[in-house]
Design an enzyme around this catalytic site. Structure first.
Site, short mmCIF file in Angstrom:
data_model
loop_
_atom_site.label_atom_id
_atom_site.label_comp_id
_atom_site.label_asym_id
_atom_site.label_seq_id
_atom_site.Cartn_x
_atom_site.Cartn_y
_atom_site.Cartn_z
N ARG A 1 21.31 -27.11 7.90
CA ARG A 1 19.88 -27.14 7.66
C ARG A 1 19.56 -26.96 6.17
O ARG A 1 18.63 -27.57 5.64
CB ARG A 1 19.23 -26.02 8.49
CG ARG A 1 17.74 -26.04 8.50
CD ARG A 1 17.22 -25.40 9.80
NE ARG A 1 15.76 -25.40 9.80
CZ ARG A 1 15.03 -24.35 9.51
NH1 ARG A 1 15.59 -23.19 9.19
NH2 ARG A 1 13.71 -24.44 9.53
N HIS B 1 17.21 -29.44 3.97
CA HIS B 1 16.02 -28.93 3.27
C HIS B 1 16.15 -29.08 1.76
O HIS B 1 15.15 -29.20 1.06
CB HIS B 1 15.75 -27.47 3.66
CG HIS B 1 15.09 -27.33 4.99
ND1 HIS B 1 14.15 -26.37 5.27
CD2 HIS B 1 15.24 -28.05 6.14
CE1 HIS B 1 13.74 -26.51 6.53
NE2 HIS B 1 14.40 -27.51 7.08
N ASN C 1 11.24 -22.60 4.69
CA ASN C 1 12.57 -22.18 4.23
C ASN C 1 12.86 -20.70 4.43
O ASN C 1 13.96 -20.24 4.12
CB ASN C 1 12.74 -22.54 2.75
CG ASN C 1 12.83 -24.04 2.53
OD1 ASN C 1 13.35 -24.76 3.39
ND2 ASN C 1 12.31 -24.52 1.42
N HIS D 1 20.58 -30.86 15.81
CA HIS D 1 20.13 -29.71 16.62
C HIS D 1 21.06 -29.47 17.80
O HIS D 1 20.78 -28.61 18.63
CB HIS D 1 18.68 -29.92 17.08
CG HIS D 1 17.68 -29.74 15.97
ND1 HIS D 1 16.37 -30.13 16.07
CD2 HIS D 1 17.82 -29.21 14.74
CE1 HIS D 1 15.72 -29.84 14.93
NE2 HIS D 1 16.59 -29.29 14.10
#
Ligand SMILES: *[C@@H]1O[C@H](CO)[C@@H](O)[C@H](O)[C@H]1NC(C)=O
Ligand SMILES: *[C@@H]1O[C@H](CO)[C@@H](O)[C@H](O)[C@H]1NC(C)=O
Ligand SMILES: *[C@@H]1O[C@H](CO)[C@@H](O)[C@H](O)[C@H]1NC(C)=O
Length: 326
Positions: free
Chosen positions: A64, A68, A93, A190
């Site tokens: 992740r 990001h 975040n 995911h």
């Protein structure tokens, strides 16, 4: 004379091949550090492995983080900068994890080859290593990114959000050069990881005008979710995004979407919307559709994502410490 043209065409071929590589990879390439820091991959891998061995949930954290980082100012390590109003202080975040893994790898790399390896490349390598440790596929990571000097919380609004419609998700990915297949493939990340109740509880109670739950939730799954996330219960309790297989990188996440067992609204909508559903079906091997193999496609889409707006050559810098601009 013939020889002259032959050499000219060979030279032209190599020129075009190099130009094509630079356009496609925007200047990154596999093995960028082979002569300047040949141990880079093994150093990053051992830092990720030692962290993963004590806490496997670091794997979705690192995956992740890479995502990001890339969506905001490109894959340039801007997510790592400490300070007020930097990217890491922004809402989307706040729950990111794994910064210490990147710092640990950077410290070892500065000892082995000072001033050579960018923090942006460490994140890209660590994300791949995390997926492999979770049982997923490996892929060759092109390197040569340089670190950015800009990190602003206000730039994070283009990160996809858990309530975004499919059209908005597609637009946010398209803005970064990623197509609908990349969207479905990368959301398939995911397959590992969890979400806190606070990000999906609104789907369980009073979601419809008549006070019911989100009708796309499987009716036998709903009571399970409601008991894990009671209306006034602990909002920080975590639930696996890929029910039954939250620590294993596999393709069962797509079967869960088919069965109405997605956790985030933005995930479940990939099955509701026709344009994304077809890719989910292809990953599931539905008869009559050209099949796609998740493990192969994931690496390809990750490489595409890892080249978003990269800084190479003389742009950016090689940070001395990942949490601060030089
Ligand atoms: C459910 O939503 C309706 C309409 O938005 C609202 O009037 C009602 O108070 C809500 N009920 C609860 C229990 O939150
Ligand atoms: C998911 O699957 C597990 C079995 O591995 C089950 O115990 C759990 O309650 C399920 N439901 C949710 C909402 O996580
Ligand atoms: C609900 O989940 C069960 C168990 O995964 C599955 O067999 C069933 O087909 C699902 N129902 C729907 C409507 O998707």
């Amino acid at each position: 004379m013939g020889n002259y043209f032959k050499q000219l065409s060979i030279a032209l071929f190599f020129f075009l091949a190099i130009a094509a590589t630079m356009v496609l990879g925007q200047g990154t390439r596999v093995g960028f550090y082979s002569s300047t820091c040949s141990r880079v991959e093994s150093i990053v891998q051992s830092a990720v492995r030692s962290s993963f061995n004590s806490n496997p949930t670091i794997a979705p954290g690192l995956l992740r983080m890479h995502f990001h980082d890339c969506f905001v100012q490109g894959c340039d390590g801007s997510i790592l900068i400490d300070g007020s109003n930097t990217e890491k202080t922004a809402g989307p975040n706040l729950l990111l994890r794994g910064y210490e893994v990147i710092d640990n790898a950077k410290t070892q790399l500065e000892n082995a080859c000072p001033g050579v390896v960018s923090c942006a490349d460490i994140i890209a390598l660590a994300a791949r290593d995390a997926v492999v440790l979770a049982g997923g596929p490996g892929w060759a990571v092109p390197t040569g990114r340089r670190d950015g000097r800009v990190s602003l919380a206000s730039d994070t609004s283009n990160l996809p959000g858990f309530t975004d419609s499919v059209d908005v998700q597609k637009q946010k990915f398209a803005d970064k050069g990623l197509n609908t297949q990349d969207l479905v493939t990368l959301v398939g990340g995911h397959t590992i990881g969890t979400s806190a109740c606070q990000f999906f509880r609104y789907r369980l109670y009073n979601f419809t005008s008549t006070g019911g739950a989100d009708p796309s939730i499987n009716s036998s799954f709903l009571p399970q979710l409601q008991s894990l996330c009671p209306a006034n219960g602990d909002a920080s309790r975590r639930v696996g995004l890929d029910n039954g297989s939250e620590n294993r990188f596999d393709s069962s996440f797509f079967a869960n979407l088919r069965d109405g067992r997605g956790i985030l609204e933005s995930d479940q909508m990939l099955w509701t919307d026709a344009s994304t559903k077809t890719f989910v079906q292809r990953f599931l091997g539905i008869r009559g559709l050209l099949g796609l193999t998740f493990s192969a496609e994931f690496g390809k889409s990750m490489v595409k994502m890892s080249n978003i707006e990269v800084k190479t050559g003389t742009n950016g810098e090689i940070r001395k410490v990942c949490s601060a601009i030089n």
